[in-house]
Design a protein around this motif. Structure first.
Motif, PDB file in Angstrom:
ATOM      1  N   ASN A 144      32.655  56.218 -16.175  1.00 58.85           N
ATOM      2  CA  ASN A 144      32.078  55.790 -14.990  1.00 58.85           C
ATOM      3  C   ASN A 144      31.790  55.273 -14.260  1.00 58.85           C
ATOM      4  O   ASN A 144      32.234  55.026 -12.880  1.00 58.85           O
ATOM      5  CB  ASN A 144      30.996  57.648 -15.219  1.00 58.85           C
ATOM      6  N   GLN A 145      31.314  54.429 -14.757  1.00 58.56           N
ATOM      7  CA  GLN A 145      30.746  52.972 -13.580  1.00 58.56           C
ATOM      8  C   GLN A 145      32.071  52.300 -13.410  1.00 58.56           C
ATOM      9  O   GLN A 145      32.257  51.760 -12.174  1.00 58.56           O
ATOM     10  CB  GLN A 145      29.589  52.392 -14.264  1.00 58.56           C
ATOM     11  N   GLN A 166      27.587  62.830  -2.350  1.00 59.81           N
ATOM     12  CA  GLN A 166      27.919  62.906  -4.028  1.00 59.81           C
ATOM     13  C   GLN A 166      28.908  61.870  -4.337  1.00 59.81           C
ATOM     14  O   GLN A 166      29.868  62.812  -5.471  1.00 59.81           O
ATOM     15  CB  GLN A 166      27.329  64.640  -5.120  1.00 59.81           C
ATOM     16  N   GLU A 182      30.320  61.324  -8.196  1.00 64.55           N
ATOM     17  CA  GLU A 182      29.301  62.152  -9.364  1.00 64.55           C
ATOM     18  C   GLU A 182      30.302  62.968  -9.997  1.00 64.55           C
ATOM     19  O   GLU A 182      31.111  63.466  -9.946  1.00 64.55           O
ATOM     20  CB  GLU A 182      28.491  62.480  -8.771  1.00 64.55           C
ATOM     21  N   PHE A 229      33.727  54.012 -10.627  1.00 67.50           N
ATOM     22  CA  PHE A 229      33.674  54.522  -9.907  1.00 67.50           C
ATOM     23  C   PHE A 229      33.988  54.910  -8.248  1.00 67.50           C
ATOM     24  O   PHE A 229      34.721  56.230  -7.881  1.00 67.50           O
ATOM     25  CB  PHE A 229      31.848  54.409  -9.448  1.00 67.50           C
ATOM     26  N   SER A 243      29.697  57.045 -19.598  1.00 65.60           N
ATOM     27  CA  SER A 243      28.551  56.605 -18.713  1.00 65.60           C
ATOM     28  C   SER A 243      29.804  55.112 -18.484  1.00 65.60           C
ATOM     29  O   SER A 243      29.796  54.727 -17.327  1.00 65.60           O
ATOM     30  CB  SER A 243      27.304  56.465 -18.681  1.00 65.60           C
ATOM     31  N   ASP A 255      37.921  61.770  -4.898  1.00 67.46           N
ATOM     32  CA  ASP A 255      37.393  63.259  -4.496  1.00 67.46           C
ATOM     33  C   ASP A 255      37.665  63.852  -2.751  1.00 67.46           C
ATOM     34  O   ASP A 255      37.834  64.911  -2.017  1.00 67.46           O
ATOM     35  CB  ASP A 255      35.980  63.259  -4.047  1.00 67.46           C
ATOM     36  N   THR A 284      30.900  66.795  -8.505  1.00 67.74           N
ATOM     37  CA  THR A 284      31.216  66.235  -8.385  1.00 67.74           C
ATOM     38  C   THR A 284      32.676  67.134  -8.520  1.00 67.74           C
ATOM     39  O   THR A 284      33.682  67.668  -7.260  1.00 67.74           O
ATOM     40  CB  THR A 284      31.954  65.761  -6.298  1.00 67.74           C
TER      41      THR A 284
END
Length: 606
Positions: free
Chosen positions: A29-30, A85, A88, A33, A26, A40, A91
């Motif tokens: 991820n942050q 998204q 995330e 991001f 987590s 993506d 995705t």
């Protein structure tokens, strides 16, 4: 101090061991991001390319059904998730699985003619851009399940192509065994890249934070510099205002009938006032130099005359101490150069004054020579001031150029001085593109040598008025003068000086009274103080010039200020003033400036 983004606070990178290998997801991820949002977008373009490949193959293989029914919806799902998204996990997993969908489609549509298994290896490598082992794990599980289900369907007779052999189970196990080491290596590499990515983002955030800190520090420094200039202007005003009254009254008193003893006392008072004014000027000059507020001008100067006039000012002081003062000019010295005459005179005056001050007997020599650059565009001026004074230790030479420093603390008590002159001199020399050094031994005198860079004076440029010989003052007709000054003492001093010069004077105390007086009477000249209550001098100046706009009227206006900051004269004249005097006012300067304005007014009327 700008803080790092909250995503980096308390984020400790886990050691790469089997226990902590997949820890702190987590937090990662942050931290990553924004980076993964960009990834993506790249993955959508990759899936678009793969979808187009499937559509290109379709007409040749008759596979429009799978290309349209599977390829296009897969692309649509990827695009929609990227919009809704972005960044995330869902995705990223979808993008990875989409890669494997298109790999399977290409294998099926080409019937094995295109070895798409190699594409699967390449697309797994592309997923490393996410720096997330879970995308590689998802893609691997998806392609294994697809090969298991579709391969078995092929084995039992469905129209689907996966393997080029009917031996299903051995072939499936071989593909799994062949693919597993590669994806395992890619997954572990993605963990390393994730770790490095977080560290890079941390560094980027720190650099951006430092940039913000630097910009804020710069802004604070600019504000402080502006405040410093305002404070200096106010200090100058508050000190010079009473000094103007004191020195002005001394000047007026010296022109009255006095005994010799009274004249001597007044001379001492005048000298003390001038010395105090010199100290104030030095402090203001040093502050302006340190804040970068002192500009170096460049104007045409008659060099020999400037040097001779400067040295001549010190002849009475040298004569009083029985010192021989000699100026030696090189015969190749140019007659004209482009430089700042005020600052050059200030540098030379500081050094000559020091030499005379610290020389008890003997002489002070000033040697001047020059060198011209090969392109004949620049001239380097070398000046050496040599005395037979008390000297100083060679080790103290550099310290002499520091503010408030003298070679010996006892010297300031015996000879006086603040230790600012040489500090200012060095800064001025450096600002003029030169350097300065000092050589000495105790009891053997001192030698200060400096150089400044000058420009070659154009032949068609008129010589500077700064160095033009003083023409005899012409007697001026009596004028009606309006004096706007709020300080009662300075009102009296200026009024008496003007009356001594033969003019009739009316006094007002602020800008509003000044405008009212101009409405009621006609005046030949206005002396306008800058800082006054109710309406200051600049506001009054602007109002007067607005009223004159569109008419032929033009009242000569002389701004009188105790600010005495560099650039004031240019600023006032750009606002419509005709003349400028800084306080304390000397009667001789006042007379010359009034005469100059009188000549300007006469020329304008003609």
């Amino acid at each position: 101090m700008v803080q790092l983004p909250r995503c980096f606070e308390g984020l400790a990178l886990p050691e790469l061991n089997p226990v902590t290998l997949f820890a702190a997801e987590s937090a990662y991820n942050q931290a990553l991001f924004d980076y993964r949002v960009r990834a993506d977008r790249i993955m959508v373009w990759m899936n678009l390319f793969l979808c187009l490949v499937c559509l290109v193959i379709a007409p040749y293989r008759g596979t429009w059904d799978v290309a349209v029914l599977i390829g296009l919806p897969t692309l649509g799902i990827c695009y929609g998730l990227q919009k809704k998204q972005a960044g995330e996990l869902i995705t990223r997993i979808t993008m990875a699985c989409a890669f494997m969908v298109y790999t399977s489609l290409i294998i099926h549509q080409s019937g094995g003619d295109i070895e798409a298994h190699f594409a699967a290896f390449g697309l797994i490598g592309v997923l490393l851009y996410y720096r997330d082992w879970r995308t590689i794990f998802a893609a691997t599980v998806f392609i294994y399940l697809q090969h298991l289900v579709a391969g078995y369907a092929q084995y039992v007779g469905y129209s689907v192509y996966v393997f080029d052999t009917q031996s299903f189970w051995p072939t499936f196990v071989l593909h799994v065994a062949y693919f597993l080491p590669f994806v395992g290596m890619m997954g572990y590499l993605s963990i390393w890249l994730r770790r490095e990515g977080v560290e890079q983002q941390r560094i980027i955030a720190q650099v951006r934070g430092n940039e913000v800190d630097l910009m804020q520090a710069r802004d604070r420094a600019e504000v402080a510099n502006r405040l410093k200039s305002e404070i200096l202007a106010n200090i100058s005003h508050e000190i010079r205002t009473p000094m103007n009254g004191m020195l002005g009254l001394i000047q007026l008193l010296r022109e009255t009938s006095l005994s010799d003893k009274q004249r001597e006392y007044l001379q001492l008072a005048q000298s003390s006032g001038d010395q105090l004014l010199s100290i104030i000027n030095n402090i203001l000059d040093l502050s302006k130099i340190e804040s970068g507020a002192m500009d170096i001008e460049s104007t045409v100067v008659r060099l020999p005359q400037l040097l001779q006039q400067t040295v001549r000012l010190f002849e009475p002081l040298a004569h009083k101490k029985n010192l021989y003062l000699q100026l030696n000019l090189d015969h190749q010295l140019p007659r004209q150069v482009m430089t700042d005459p005020v600052r050059l005179r200030q540098i030379l005056s500081n050094l000559i004054d020091n030499a005379i001050k610290f020389t008890i007997e003997g002489r002070v020599d000033i040697d001047v020579r020059s060198e011209t650059s090969p392109d004949q565009q620049q001239i380097r001026l070398y000046v050496c001031v040599r005395d037979t004074g008390i000297g100083f230790e060679a080790a103290q030479a550099d310290a002499l150029f520091s503010p408030f420093v003298q070679a010996d603390s006892s010297i300031s008590r015996h000879f006086g001085g603040t230790g600012l002159g040489l500090a200012i001199t060095r800064r001025l020399v450096q600002n003029m593109g030169g350097h300065i050094r000092a050589d000495s031994q105790p009891g053997q005198g001192a030698e200060f040598t400096f150089s400044v860079l000058c420009a070659q004076a154009p032949n068609d440029v008129a010589e500077s008025l700064v160095d033009a010989p003083n023409s005899p003052s012409q007697p001026m007709a009596s004028m009606e003068v309006l004096l706007a000054e709020d300080n009662p003492v300075n009102q009296m001093v200026a009024k008496m000086m003007l009356e001594r010069l033969g003019h009739r004077v009316r006094v007002v105390a602020d800008g509003k009274q000044c405008l009212l007086a101009l409405e009621q009477n006609r005046f030949d000249l206005l002396l306008l103080d800058v800082m006054m209550p109710h309406m200051d001098g600049l506001a009054a100046l602007a109002q007067i010039r607005r009223l004159e706009a569109g008419t032929h009227a033009h009242l000569p206006i002389m701004m009188v200020t105790a600010h005495a900051m560099r650039g004031d004269e240019e600023r006032f004249k750009s606002m419509g003033a005709d003349g400028y005097l800084s306080k304390p006012i000397k009667m001789g300067n006042l007379e010359k400036e009034i005469a100059r304005l009188g000549l300007m007014a006469a020329a304008r009327s003609d």
